[in-house]
Design a protein around this motif. Structure first.
Motif, PDB file in Angstrom:
ATOM      1  N   ASN A   3      -5.330   3.401  -2.466  1.00  0.00           N
ATOM      2  CA  ASN A   3      -5.531   1.797  -2.629  1.00  0.00           C
ATOM      3  C   ASN A   3      -5.833   1.556  -3.978  1.00  0.00           C
ATOM      4  O   ASN A   3      -6.029   2.418  -5.057  1.00  0.00           O
ATOM      5  CB  ASN A   3      -6.933   1.602  -1.812  1.00  0.00           C
ATOM      6  N   ALA A 147       2.983  -1.603   2.481  1.00  0.00           N
ATOM      7  CA  ALA A 147       2.177  -0.195   2.019  1.00  0.00           C
ATOM      8  C   ALA A 147       3.129   0.911   1.729  1.00  0.00           C
ATOM      9  O   ALA A 147       3.120   1.526   0.888  1.00  0.00           O
ATOM     10  CB  ALA A 147       1.268   0.222   3.452  1.00  0.00           C
ATOM     11  N   SER A 153      -2.578   1.476   0.151  1.00  0.00           N
ATOM     12  CA  SER A 153      -3.043   0.775   1.420  1.00  0.00           C
ATOM     13  C   SER A 153      -3.124  -0.852   1.282  1.00  0.00           C
ATOM     14  O   SER A 153      -3.282  -1.579   0.090  1.00  0.00           O
ATOM     15  CB  SER A 153      -4.595   1.169   1.664  1.00  0.00           C
TER      16      SER A 153
END
Length: 449
Positions: A3, A147, A153
């Motif tokens: 992320n 993604a 993410s």
């Protein structure tokens, strides 16, 4: 996890995000139609999507696999090994919550879509079903495809989807990586209504993917231990042939490497340039090659087939020794003709596949340099040229500024005047990075003077 935080203005409410996303659709043809209204990760995805689709209404997922072909592909894919974890942690708890759990491969093809029965029937209307391609190249911005394209993410809500047919859905997706090599294996996605993009949903999917990757690592270690303890097969015994593990795919890394690296059953081994050439060609020709064919493809000078046979014998011995402890050597080439017993993933071919599907960030992340840089084998030289040429063409014709800047950092891009000029065209007039591009062009001009 993969992320990433973005530099964005103060958070907007969910309703405001949706209003702004609808405005972005309305202003799609204007200069600031994307920059003004969309969150940074969504804007970047729309920019990639627009290179494949000028009309959001024309972005429709394509059916890639069906019937027995789908069953065979997903049963042999490494992701099959993590499905018990996915079902236990995501599918069963959400079976009557209106949520769907989808698992796709590294190219965005959905292999499993499970969960709430009513949601599955509704999702069929937008072809969110096993066997369909949900990459950005196929459908534009969606959590599974984005993604994979960004390798991080992501949550995509309602109108943030590029295709208008998906506006009534929201989704959260997390990429899955090989725990040994870090290579991208696929993606896990939750699709539904507002609940699908709640903060706790992202945390749940990330935790599930981490658990799945850890389970895969444990199963590989256990498998290795069982293989080492297993007694050798006795000649003439009635033992059944051992089944090849589906936990991993053997791989060959030839980009920017000398020596090359082959990963057999989770174990890496280095290869000489000649052995890497031979193994690469066998991997590229699953039907097999004769000694005469290999001689022409590997040796630039006229060489007798006896030389090829001698090198193949050495390669077979090397791979056989490297595979000791396995019930059956998993990658020892067979003969008449020479061929490999199963598919081997080649990083150069992965790069070409990523480029074909518009996943430029993934292609650049995997590209470490030219194919076997010291090889002068005719067939390897041709592959090297193909990969470099396709990569350059994708950067010049289709890549955004971020990907193009990554390309300029490669040896191939250092002196590419056209690529540096293209980067200058793509960067906004106010971008502070324009100065470095101008400096790069001036450097090339000085060196060529």
């Amino acid at each position: 996890m993969h992320n990433q935080d973005y530099d964005v203005p103060p958070p907007r409410t969910a309703d405001a995000l949706q209003r702004d996303a609808f405005r972005a659709h309305e202003n799609l043809g204007s200069a600031d139609g994307l920059t003004r209204w969309l969150r940074a990760p969504v804007r970047e995805s729309w920019q990639r999507s627009l290179r494949h689709h000028t009309d959001p209404d024309a972005a429709v997922p394509q059916l890639v696999f069906a019937g027995s072909e789908l069953g065979e592909y997903r049963s042999s894919h490494p992701l099959a090994a993590i499905m018990p974890v996915i079902r236990r942690l995501l599918v069963r708890p959400g079976s009557d919550t209106g949520l769907l759990v989808a698992v796709g491969d590294e190219l965005g093809r959905l292999l499993w879509v499970e969960g709430d029965d009513d949601a599955r029937r509704l999702a069929e209307g937008m072809l969110f079903i096993p066997g369909t391609d949900w990459s950005e190249r196929s459908i534009g911005t969606s959590a599974p495809g984005t993604a994979l394209a960004s390798d991080r993410s992501v949550q995509i809500s309602g109108a943030e989807h590029f295709s208008r047919q998906v506006h009534s859905w929201s989704c959260t997706a997390v990429p899955v990586h090989d725990p040994d090599t870090g290579a991208l294996m696929g993606v896990v996605d939750i699709t539904g209504r507002d609940e699908a993009v709640a903060a706790h949903t992202l945390a749940l999917v990330e935790a599930t993917v981490a658990a799945a990757e850890s389970q895969l690592k444990v199963e590989r270690l256990q498998e290795t231990g069982r293989n080492r303890r297993r007694r050798p097969r006795l000649p003439g015994s009635a033992q059944r042939p051992a089944q090849r593990s589906l936990l991993r795919q053997d791989s060959l890394q030839i980009l920017g490497r000398d020596p090359a690296v082959v990963n057999v059953g989770g174990r890496p081994a280095t290869l000489s340039t000649r052995h890497a050439e031979l193994l690469t060609l066998l991997a590229l020709h699953p039907a097999g090659l004769t000694a005469d064919e290999l001689s022409v493809m590997v040796y630039p000078e006229c060489t007798s087939v006896s030389t090829v046979r001698a090198e193949m014998l050495r390669l077979r011995n090397l791979l056989g020794k490297h595979s000791q402890g396995f019930p059956e050597p998993p990658l020892v080439p067979q003969s008449r003709p020479y061929r490999l017993p199963h598919e081997v993933v080649i990083d150069a071919r992965q790069v070409l596949a990523y480029l074909e599907n518009g996943a430029y960030r993934l292609a650049l992340g995997l590209y470490r340099g030219p194919v076997l840089p010291r090889s002068d084998a005719p067939a390897i030289t041709a592959l090297r040229s193909e990969v470099s040429m396709v990569l350059r063409e994708a950067m010049l014709s289709d890549a955004g500024p971020e990907s193009l800047l990554e390309y300029l950092a490669l040896p191939e891009g250092r002196d590419d005047v056209e690529a540096w000029s293209r980067a200058l065209e793509l960067l906004p007039a106010c971008s502070p990075r324009r100065a470095s591009i101008v400096a790069g062009l001036q450097r090339i001009e000085r060196e060529l003077a």
